[in-house]
Design a protein around this motif. Structure first.
Motif, PDB file in Angstrom:
ATOM      1  N   LEU A  71       0.409  -0.850  -0.096  1.00  0.00           N
ATOM      2  CA  LEU A  71       0.234   0.318   0.169  1.00  0.00           C
ATOM      3  C   LEU A  71       1.478   1.097   0.189  1.00  0.00           C
ATOM      4  CD1 LEU A  71      -3.143   1.596   0.293  1.00  0.00           C
ATOM      5  CD2 LEU A  71      -2.840   1.105   2.592  1.00  0.00           C
ATOM      6  N   TRP A  72       1.213   2.145  -0.962  1.00  0.00           N
ATOM      7  CA  TRP A  72       1.871   3.212  -0.817  1.00  0.00           C
ATOM      8  C   TRP A  72       1.273   4.061  -1.239  1.00  0.00           C
ATOM      9  CZ3 TRP A  72       1.386   7.599  -4.262  1.00  0.00           C
ATOM     10  CH2 TRP A  72       2.769   7.743  -4.704  1.00  0.00           C
ATOM     11  N   TYR A  73       2.112   5.444  -0.622  1.00  0.00           N
ATOM     12  CA  TYR A  73       1.186   7.109  -0.213  1.00  0.00           C
ATOM     13  C   TYR A  73       2.027   7.412  -0.511  1.00  0.00           C
ATOM     14  CZ  TYR A  73       4.101   7.335   3.618  1.00  0.00           C
ATOM     15  OH  TYR A  73       5.635   7.264   4.377  1.00  0.00           O
ATOM     16  N   ASN A  74       1.201   9.049  -0.941  1.00  0.00           N
ATOM     17  CA  ASN A  74       1.901  10.184  -1.066  1.00  0.00           C
ATOM     18  C   ASN A  74       1.057  11.185  -0.174  1.00  0.00           C
ATOM     19  OD1 ASN A  74       3.373  12.175  -2.211  1.00  0.00           O
ATOM     20  ND2 ASN A  74       1.817  13.078  -3.947  1.00  0.00           N
ATOM     21  N   LEU A  75       2.048  11.746   0.748  1.00  0.00           N
ATOM     22  CA  LEU A  75       1.005  12.914   1.794  1.00  0.00           C
ATOM     23  C   LEU A  75       1.557  14.144   1.299  1.00  0.00           C
ATOM     24  CD1 LEU A  75      -0.586  13.217   4.404  1.00  0.00           C
ATOM     25  CD2 LEU A  75       1.403  12.857   5.676  1.00  0.00           C
ATOM     26  N   THR A  76       0.866  15.237   1.675  1.00  0.00           N
ATOM     27  CA  THR A  76       1.824  16.447   1.339  1.00  0.00           C
ATOM     28  C   THR A  76       0.859  17.109   2.518  1.00  0.00           C
ATOM     29  OG1 THR A  76       1.781  16.128  -1.037  1.00  0.00           O
ATOM     30  CG2 THR A  76       1.578  18.200  -0.079  1.00  0.00           C
ATOM     31  N   PRO A  77       1.241  17.091   3.361  1.00  0.00           N
ATOM     32  CA  PRO A  77       1.092  18.384   4.831  1.00  0.00           C
ATOM     33  C   PRO A  77       0.908  19.250   4.913  1.00  0.00           C
ATOM     34  CG  PRO A  77       2.715  16.421   5.780  1.00  0.00           C
ATOM     35  CD  PRO A  77       3.168  16.709   4.097  1.00  0.00           C
ATOM     36  N   ASN A  78       0.279  20.229   5.584  1.00  0.00           N
ATOM     37  CA  ASN A  78       0.134  21.948   5.262  1.00  0.00           C
ATOM     38  C   ASN A  78       1.227  21.883   6.046  1.00  0.00           C
ATOM     39  OD1 ASN A  78      -0.379  24.223   5.383  1.00  0.00           O
ATOM     40  ND2 ASN A  78      -1.956  24.154   6.628  1.00  0.00           N
ATOM     41  N   PRO A  79       2.174  22.673   5.432  1.00  0.00           N
ATOM     42  CA  PRO A  79       3.730  22.979   6.042  1.00  0.00           C
ATOM     43  C   PRO A  79       3.305  24.385   6.596  1.00  0.00           C
ATOM     44  CG  PRO A  79       3.596  23.876   3.660  1.00  0.00           C
ATOM     45  CD  PRO A  79       2.417  22.876   3.962  1.00  0.00           C
ATOM     46  N   ASP A  80       1.918  24.531   7.239  1.00  0.00           N
ATOM     47  CA  ASP A  80       2.020  26.073   7.785  1.00  0.00           C
ATOM     48  C   ASP A  80       1.517  25.593   8.966  1.00  0.00           C
ATOM     49  OD1 ASP A  80       2.860  27.726   5.799  1.00  0.00           O
ATOM     50  OD2 ASP A  80       0.991  27.514   4.863  1.00  0.00           O
ATOM     51  N   SER A  81       1.038  24.738   9.228  1.00  0.00           N
ATOM     52  CA  SER A  81       0.170  24.231  10.152  1.00  0.00           C
ATOM     53  C   SER A  81       1.516  23.015  11.303  1.00  0.00           C
ATOM     54  CB  SER A  81      -0.807  23.222  10.200  1.00  0.00           C
ATOM     55  OG  SER A  81      -0.287  21.793  10.375  1.00  0.00           O
ATOM     56  N   PRO A  82       0.722  23.192  12.546  1.00  0.00           N
ATOM     57  CA  PRO A  82       2.492  22.668  13.571  1.00  0.00           C
ATOM     58  C   PRO A  82       2.330  20.906  13.222  1.00  0.00           C
ATOM     59  CG  PRO A  82       1.330  24.402  14.729  1.00  0.00           C
ATOM     60  CD  PRO A  82       0.226  24.044  13.991  1.00  0.00           C
ATOM     61  N   ASN A  83       1.736  21.020  13.122  1.00  0.00           N
ATOM     62  CA  ASN A  83       1.362  19.364  12.530  1.00  0.00           C
ATOM     63  C   ASN A  83       1.939  18.539  11.572  1.00  0.00           C
ATOM     64  OD1 ASN A  83      -0.383  18.491  14.854  1.00  0.00           O
ATOM     65  ND2 ASN A  83      -2.217  18.583  14.002  1.00  0.00           N
ATOM     66  N   GLY A  84       2.509  19.909  10.326  1.00  0.00           N
ATOM     67  CA  GLY A  84       2.261  19.883   9.129  1.00  0.00           C
ATOM     68  C   GLY A  84       4.181  20.255   8.935  1.00  0.00           C
ATOM     69  N   GLN A  85       3.986  21.006  10.104  1.00  0.00           N
ATOM     70  CA  GLN A  85       6.054  21.467  10.377  1.00  0.00           C
ATOM     71  C   GLN A  85       6.980  20.655  11.079  1.00  0.00           C
ATOM     72  OE1 GLN A  85       5.407  25.277  12.335  1.00  0.00           O
ATOM     73  NE2 GLN A  85       5.073  26.182  10.634  1.00  0.00           N
ATOM     74  N   GLU A  86       5.772  19.566  11.921  1.00  0.00           N
ATOM     75  CA  GLU A  86       6.512  18.295  12.835  1.00  0.00           C
ATOM     76  C   GLU A  86       6.789  17.427  11.574  1.00  0.00           C
ATOM     77  OE1 GLU A  86       6.293  15.839  17.129  1.00  0.00           O
ATOM     78  OE2 GLU A  86       4.613  16.881  16.703  1.00  0.00           O
ATOM     79  N   ALA A  87       6.030  17.139  11.077  1.00  0.00           N
ATOM     80  CA  ALA A  87       5.655  15.689  10.287  1.00  0.00           C
ATOM     81  C   ALA A  87       7.155  16.415   9.550  1.00  0.00           C
ATOM     82  CB  ALA A  87       4.552  15.581  10.229  1.00  0.00           C
ATOM     83  N   LEU A  88       7.292  17.556   8.363  1.00  0.00           N
ATOM     84  CA  LEU A  88       7.541  17.452   7.612  1.00  0.00           C
ATOM     85  C   LEU A  88       9.413  17.561   8.538  1.00  0.00           C
ATOM     86  CD1 LEU A  88       5.962  20.074   5.716  1.00  0.00           C
ATOM     87  CD2 LEU A  88       6.370  17.761   5.147  1.00  0.00           C
ATOM     88  N   ALA A  89       9.479  17.652   9.375  1.00  0.00           N
ATOM     89  CA  ALA A  89      10.785  18.092  10.339  1.00  0.00           C
ATOM     90  C   ALA A  89      10.790  16.041  10.697  1.00  0.00           C
ATOM     91  CB  ALA A  89      10.760  18.781  11.376  1.00  0.00           C
ATOM     92  N   SER A  90      10.156  16.159  11.283  1.00  0.00           N
ATOM     93  CA  SER A  90      11.083  14.620  11.727  1.00  0.00           C
ATOM     94  C   SER A  90      10.809  13.713  10.585  1.00  0.00           C
ATOM     95  CB  SER A  90      10.093  14.664  13.379  1.00  0.00           C
ATOM     96  OG  SER A  90       9.307  15.230  13.812  1.00  0.00           O
ATOM     97  N   VAL A  91      10.469  13.481   9.702  1.00  0.00           N
ATOM     98  CA  VAL A  91      10.713  13.194   8.922  1.00  0.00           C
ATOM     99  C   VAL A  91      12.411  13.243   7.188  1.00  0.00           C
ATOM    100  CG1 VAL A  91       9.618  11.868   6.803  1.00  0.00           C
ATOM    101  CG2 VAL A  91       8.150  11.954   8.664  1.00  0.00           C
ATOM    102  N   GLY A  92      11.681  14.676   7.582  1.00  0.00           N
ATOM    103  CA  GLY A  92      12.911  15.307   6.716  1.00  0.00           C
ATOM    104  C   GLY A  92      14.855  14.769   7.630  1.00  0.00           C
ATOM    105  N   ARG A  93      14.746  14.478   8.536  1.00  0.00           N
ATOM    106  CA  ARG A  93      15.587  14.860   9.749  1.00  0.00           C
ATOM    107  C   ARG A  93      15.617  12.892   9.601  1.00  0.00           C
ATOM    108  NH1 ARG A  93      17.329  17.681  15.153  1.00  0.00           N
ATOM    109  NH2 ARG A  93      16.370  15.363  16.002  1.00  0.00           N
ATOM    110  N   GLU A  94      15.151  12.326   9.294  1.00  0.00           N
ATOM    111  CA  GLU A  94      14.786  11.026   9.596  1.00  0.00           C
ATOM    112  C   GLU A  94      14.546   9.885  10.903  1.00  0.00           C
ATOM    113  OE1 GLU A  94      17.922   9.444   7.784  1.00  0.00           O
ATOM    114  OE2 GLU A  94      17.407  10.360   5.542  1.00  0.00           O
ATOM    115  N   ASP A  95      14.219  11.495  12.223  1.00  0.00           N
ATOM    116  CA  ASP A  95      13.795  10.936  12.867  1.00  0.00           C
ATOM    117  C   ASP A  95      12.270   9.566  13.227  1.00  0.00           C
ATOM    118  OD1 ASP A  95      15.491  12.840  14.392  1.00  0.00           O
ATOM    119  OD2 ASP A  95      14.352  13.962  14.517  1.00  0.00           O
ATOM    120  N   VAL A  96      11.599   9.959  12.247  1.00  0.00           N
ATOM    121  CA  VAL A  96      10.539   9.236  12.011  1.00  0.00           C
ATOM    122  C   VAL A  96      10.502   8.879  10.585  1.00  0.00           C
ATOM    123  CG1 VAL A  96       8.291   9.519  11.592  1.00  0.00           C
ATOM    124  CG2 VAL A  96       9.023  10.573  13.738  1.00  0.00           C
TER     125      VAL A  96
END
Length: 170
Positions: A71-96
């Protein structure tokens, strides 16, 4: 600059996961096909927390597609929301870097011949996917950050990803 996105596999067909030390679980190819047809508005969450949404199929911020691998996915979180910022930062740094799925099993097969019971889910209702630190399916799931610089680059990337998925390459 294009919006960053997170993509990967929410799970891979046939990959085993030991659930709570009680049984081994696997998903059959196509286990979510009926659910995605009948209930397509699946959401993406942060760690199964419904108060921390990251995207959903209904607004186009989440794309889900079963393929030969999983099951492949593509997610575009809202970079202006705190949740989106956290997801992008945590995945980008490979913490998650893992994903978990929220589902209800509808049709399953059990095999009790081994030391640990085996469950094969052949049909399930998918309610959500979640970015998580440690998922039951571990490295058989993935979350990685990308950024398409142009629509043409995004189209080339999607075509390459599709070709890789058909060959079982992540």
């Amino acid at each position: 600059m294009a919006e960053p996105f997170i993509s990967g596999y929410a799970l891979q067909w046939g990959q085993p996961a030991t659930i709570a030390g009680l049984f081994v679980e696997r998903f059959a190819r196509g286990a979510f096909d009926k659910s995605l047809r009948d209930f397509p508005d699946v959401c993406a969450l942060w760690s199964h927390d419904e108060s921390r949404p990251l995207g959903r199929v209904g607004n186009g911020s989440l794309e889900l597609r079963p393929d030969a691998v999983g099951l492949w996915y593509n997610l575009t979180p809202n970079p202006d929301s705190p949740n989106g910022q956290e997801a992008l930062a945590s995945v980008g740094r490979e913490d998650v870097g893992q994903v978990s799925v929220g589902f209800w099993s509808e049709i399953e097969e059990w095999d009790d011949r081994q030391d640990m019971p085996q469950r094969l889910i052949t049909q399930a209702r998918l309610s959500e996917i979640s970015l998580v630190l440690h998922g039951a399916y571990g490295d058989a799931t993935s979350a990685s950050l990308s950024r398409a610089t142009t629509n043409a680059a995004a189209a080339v990337r999607r075509k390459a990803e599709a070709a890789h998925r058909l060959r079982g390459i992540r």
